[in-house]
Every structure is written in C-alpha cells, then in structure tokens.
Design a protein around this motif. Structure first.
Motif, short mmCIF file in Angstrom:
data_model
loop_
_atom_site.label_atom_id
_atom_site.label_comp_id
_atom_site.label_asym_id
_atom_site.label_seq_id
_atom_site.Cartn_x
_atom_site.Cartn_y
_atom_site.Cartn_z
N ALA A 176 0.82 -1.21 0.00
CA ALA A 176 0.00 0.00 0.00
C ALA A 176 0.85 1.26 0.00
CB ALA A 176 -0.94 -0.01 1.20
N ASP A 177 0.41 2.23 -0.80
CA ASP A 177 0.96 3.58 -0.80
C ASP A 177 -0.18 4.56 -0.95
OD1 ASP A 177 3.84 4.15 -0.54
OD2 ASP A 177 4.08 2.66 -2.12
N VAL A 178 0.09 5.82 -0.60
CA VAL A 178 -0.90 6.87 -0.77
C VAL A 178 -1.08 7.14 -2.26
CG1 VAL A 178 -1.48 9.27 -0.24
CG2 VAL A 178 -0.28 7.88 1.45
N ALA A 179 -2.34 7.34 -2.65
CA ALA A 179 -2.64 7.56 -4.06
C ALA A 179 -3.75 8.60 -4.19
CB ALA A 179 -3.07 6.25 -4.72
N ILE A 180 -3.88 9.14 -5.40
CA ILE A 180 -4.96 10.06 -5.73
C ILE A 180 -5.76 9.45 -6.87
CG2 ILE A 180 -5.59 12.35 -6.59
CD1 ILE A 180 -3.07 13.45 -5.37
N ALA A 181 -7.08 9.34 -6.67
CA ALA A 181 -7.98 8.89 -7.72
C ALA A 181 -8.66 10.11 -8.31
CB ALA A 181 -9.01 7.92 -7.16
N ALA A 182 -8.46 10.31 -9.61
CA ALA A 182 -9.05 11.46 -10.30
C ALA A 182 -9.33 11.08 -11.74
CB ALA A 182 -8.12 12.67 -10.23
N ALA A 183 -10.49 11.47 -12.24
CA ALA A 183 -10.89 11.20 -13.62
C ALA A 183 -10.76 9.72 -13.96
CB ALA A 183 -10.06 12.04 -14.59
#
Length: 586
Positions: A302-309
C-alpha cells in the motif's frame, strides 16, 4: 491517527513513548515545537477528533466494566496485580473477542479534553456498551454544532446478543438511538458538512449471515426520516465519507476481487465508479473532485494515491528501494467452470523466471472467512509473492462463498461449508493441470481459519495433494461452540448441537478422517479465541494416531494471526520448509 485542527495550526495524534505503554493523546503545533501529552489514562485512548471550534478534542477511552472512571480503573488494575486468584467469571454469551477477554479491555466512553490538556470530561458516564469490538477509531463523528454520533452494542450487559446501533449525544444529554427498532448492524455514522444529515451503514441478516451486504443510509436530523441510497445495489459499502460540498458520498466496495471507489449522490441514484483496480481503501474526498486513498495490489504494498478522472496515481513509494531488489512474479487472472458449471475467478501468481514449457509445483492459497476474498491486494501475513518466489505457482481461488460477487454467491454455502468450495478448488486444480505446466505429483493446499477448514476437509476426501498446511483451521464444527461468537453458527454449520447434530457432523472434517493420508503441517496460536486451539490439536492428534506424517507448530504468545516479527519469520520458515520437503522434484 493524526488529525489536523480546524484552523490548520496543530495536529493531534496517539503516541506511546515505550512499547509497553498505553497510547495517549498528544498535540503539536505544525509551525514547530515539541509534542505535548494531553492525557494520562490507565488503558490509553483511541483516535482523537477535534471539536468544531478547535478548542478541545474528542476520543474514546476504555474503562474497566464496573470501574467507570480513570481513577477507579487505575486502582482496580493495581489491585489485580496483587491478587493471587486470576479466575475470570462471566454470565455473558459474548465474553471474549479474537484474542482478548472483553472484561480485560474495558468499555469505551466518549471523553473530551481541552487543547491544553485540562478539563478531561467523561461525556458518557455510566455507559456499559462496547463502542466497536474491532476498532473504535472509526465508530464516531462530530457535527458542526457539537453533537456526537457513534455506534455501539445496542443492549446493556449481560451481553447475549451482538446487535449494533447508532446513537447521538447532544451536549449535556444522554445517548439516543437514531433507529431503535432498526436493523441489527448499524455502523459508521458520518455527519454531512452542514451537519443536517447523518450517513451510516446497516446490514439486515446479521449475525445469522455475517457477510450480509452493508447498505448506505441517510438520516435527516430535523425530520428523523431515513433514505436508503443502495437498497437495490448488490455490493457492500465501506469507509464512506461525504464529498466536501455535501451533495454526495465517496465509498469503497468490493467487486470482482478488487476493492474499488464509488460515489453516489445524496439525492439518490446509482453508485458510479470513481476508480477501479487493485485494492483501494480509506477514501478522503477533496474539493477538486479527486479522492485521496491507499492503493495496493498483489504486486505492490500500500501507498498513498490520488484517484481522479477514473485514474489512480500513487504519490508515495515508501518501499521502492527494497522492492527494486526483488523480482516479482507475474500475476494472471483466470476464470473457469466451478461447482455446478458456475464461473469462478482466481488469481495466479507465477514464480520469477516462470517457463510454461516445463512443469512446476502448485500451491493453493485458500482464503479464510469463508465469506472473504483472495483479492488483488498485498498481504503481509499470507504473501502470495513470497510463496511463489521459491518456485511455486500459487493459485488463489475465489470459491463459492467468497465476497465481492453479491449476497447470493456468498450465502450459497451456508450449512454446507465443504460442498461447493471443494468442487471449486478441485476444478481449479484440474484446469491448471490441464494447461500442462503443473506437475500433478507436486501439489499442495494451504489455508488459514476457514481456509484451514477446507484444507482439513480436503485431506479427508482426496489424496491427490502431496502436502497440506492447516493454519488456525476449523477442524471440528461442534467444537466451535467454544468460539468467541457463537451467533450464527447454526446457519453456517447447518444445525445446532441439540437439533441437527447429524447435519453438523456431515461437514465436520474430524468426522471424516478415515481417508487422511496427506502429510500435514498444523499451526495454531494459544490465544486464538475465534478458532480455539483445540481445533488444531485435535487434527494433529488424529493424524499422529493414524500414522500420517504431520508436524505441529504451536505459538503460546499468538492468536488467530501471527503478528510478532520474529514469530512471523519463524512462521514463514516453517511454511516454506514444509513445502520444500514435500514438493521437491523427485
């Protein structure tokens, strides 16, 4: 559990100065300075939240049952150390949970403390109901006007049932249920940004069917009216949070062995995918429409992520250097006809350097539950890449009973644990042998909890596997009335000890031992209260009496999971050593 104050100037968090200490609430200014401890509580505290004005913090505090203040709990803990008698006495049906006696852990009360550490106040004095048996940190929220919402067991002791309800607590008032006669499992209240609505989840057929899907519901604080947003959606909602504009919510849900992110309007509608792929958790929606989250897969921790579009971008890489030194095995998704001709999904993890032109040993990694899933996720305790690395093809079959394919698929094995899942695993084995790269003389099965059950069941039904590993496995269904939660066993096992004993024994592995010949490694922890240690000892004793090659690994300081680092290394050594002994090329 760091939380930033409303003005952005400070952060509050839990901290233990020594490993043996209890976690205490601390605060620190973000422009510099040292952390200041705000609490000194005998059993510590759970995750804090800032009150809306930023002048105080709210958090759950465990206190011993019958000793409902920090001072009384501290005095009782000291007295217990001096007592010669360590007996525990109860009349509760629910008295243990996973690895602890509930009387030892205490009942969480909601406390508030000023940001300077003064004015520690119990907001729920006399409260006798556990907030959340798993993790109270996500069990509560605070409205802009200071009202508190939390979920908790719905009844006072003695704890005979495990109904869970959502309560609200106005300043200076008493906790009040928002749906007193509602479904038996209500959870995770979250206030809308304007404070007018509480979003929460509920399951209906609980605890009879513990995997019953969680529906997302809205409670209007002014009118008391409720709106179920996902009444007709056949997936289970998790980790919901409001969008910043209050017009909808973001949440996670399992689907097809992944955990995806979805959004849904507060006015109603169909959940819309926000991001798919791998295992996405802990959504935090932002003003720009993106959602921060954690992302992992069978090949990535696990790592930090950004979900966009619709896209997921990982923005941290904490293990990149270490992982750069390791060759990961290729992951393939496979679908094949399982029990009754139904389509069944599995993941394959191939060993590094895999060559389809030669034959390889096979390892079935069978998930627990049974209502769980072998998902596209990174598992530290049962890591498919670590199992594949020595040269094994690892199969992760999502048999009938698995979650993420809807309620009916999960529910269909109730009362017959060994039936359809056995057909699915055997069909997967046949499918893989038929592809030509599996050596049918070098195949093994391994599983934990329900996965251990299926291992114990399979070795009584077939001798085709060269080795078996049963970790914390259910081996005697009748003996599971010694477990921490007996609610729902009659439905899972098909009967009751006094009404339907034959049905229970029909699917109990230790009632079908005449054909057991497979070399078996049995692993169990003494402090396992979910699958009690006698389950493993019974199977090992039967195998030894039958003259079947077997080995017992017993951890006196572990429970259902092997968590201590050195024990974990030892566990992997025993696991891989057993496979190496029995799957080596002959």
């Amino acid at each position: 559990n760091p939380v930033v104050s409303p003005d952005g100037a400070s952060v509050a968090f839990l901290r233990k100065e020594k490993e043996e200490d209890k976690p205490q609430v601390h605060a620190m200014r973000l422009d510099g300075g040292e952390a200041v401890r705000l609490t000194d509580l005998p059993l510590g505290a759970a995750a804090p939240r800032w009150m809306p004005d930023g002048r105080s913090l709210l958090f759950p505090v465990p206190l011993l049952a019958g000793f409902g203040s920090p001072e009384a709990t501290r005095a009782e803990l000291a007295a217990r150390k001096e007592r010669k008698v360590q007996a525990r006495v109860t009349e509760d049906r629910v008295y243990r949970y996973w690895d602890r006696w509930l009387a030892d852990g205490g009942i969480h009360h909601m406390f508030r403390v000023e940001a300077d550490g003064t004015g520690l106040t119990d907001l729920t004095p006399g409260w006798t109901r556990p907030l959340d048996l798993e993790d109270p940190s996500s069990a509560f929220d605070v409205a802009p006007d200071g009202e508190i919402a939390f979920h908790s067991l719905a009844a006072d002791p003695p704890y005979q049932e495990i109904r869970v309800a959502v309560f609200t607590l106005s300043p200076g008032g008493e906790p009040q249920p928002i749906w007193a006669d509602g479904p038996p499992r209500q959870s995770r209240p979250r206030y809308s940004p304007d404070g007018g609505t509480i979003a929460f989840g509920f399951a209906v057929d609980y605890p009879a069917f513990y995997a019953d899907r969680v529906r997302l519901c809205l409670h209007d604080r002014a009118s008391g009216e409720r709106t179920v947003l996902t009444a007709d959606w056949d997936r289970s909602c998790e980790s919901w949070e409001w969008l910043p504009d209050g017009r909808g919510l973001a949440f996670a849900a399992e689907d097809d062995a992944r955990r995806n992110l979805f959004t849904i309007p507060a006015a109603g509608g169909t959940p819309e995918p926000a991001a798919r792929g791998g295992w996405l958790t802990d959504p935090t929606p932002l003003d720009d429409g993106s959602v921060w989250c954690l992302h992992q897969s069978l090949s990535e921790p696990a790592d930090v992520a950004i979900a966009a579009a619709g896209e997921v971008t990982r923005i941290t890489a904490f293990n990149e250097a270490l992982l750069g030194e390791i060759e990961m095995g290729r992951v393939e998704e496979v679908r094949f006809p399982g029990a009754g001709g139904d389509e069944v999904q599995m993941f394959l993890v191939y060993p590094p350097g895999f060559d389809a032109g030669r034959q390889w040993p096979l390892l079935h990694e069978i998930h627990g539950g049974p209502h769980g899933v072998s998902g596209d996720l990174w598992h530290y305790r049962w890591n498919a890449q670590a199992f594949a690395a020595p040269g094994y093809v690892v199969a992760l079959v999502n048999f009938h009973g698995s979650t993420s394919w809807g309620n009916d698929f999960a529910r269909c094995i109730m009362g017959a644990w060994g039936d359809l899942p056995t057909d699915d695993v055997e069909a997967a084995t046949d499918h893989l042998v038929g592809r030509g790269f599996i050596d049918p003389a070098r195949m093994a099965i391994a599983g934990g909890s329900y996965g251990g059950y299926l291992v114990a069941w399979l070795i009584g039904q077939t001798a085709r596997y060269a080795a078996a590993i049963c970790h914390a496995g259910v081996t005697d269904l009748l003996g599971q009335w010694a477990t921490d939660l007996t609610h729902g066993r009659r439905y899972s096992f098909g009967g009751l000890p006094w009404d339907g004993l034959e049905d229970i024994r029909r699917w109990s592995p230790t009632d079908h031992t005449a054909g057991m010949t497979t070399p078996t490694l049995v692993i169990h922890g003494e402090r396992d209260y979910r699958v009690v240690v006698t389950q493993g000892l019974e199977l090992y004793g039967i195998l030894q009496d039958r003259g079947v090659e077997s080995r017992l690994v017993y951890y006196p300081d572990e429970a259902h999971w092997i968590l201590k680092p050195q024990n974990s290394l030892h566990w992997y050594g025993e696991f891989l050593g057993w496979l190496g002994r029995h799957l080596k090329r002959r």
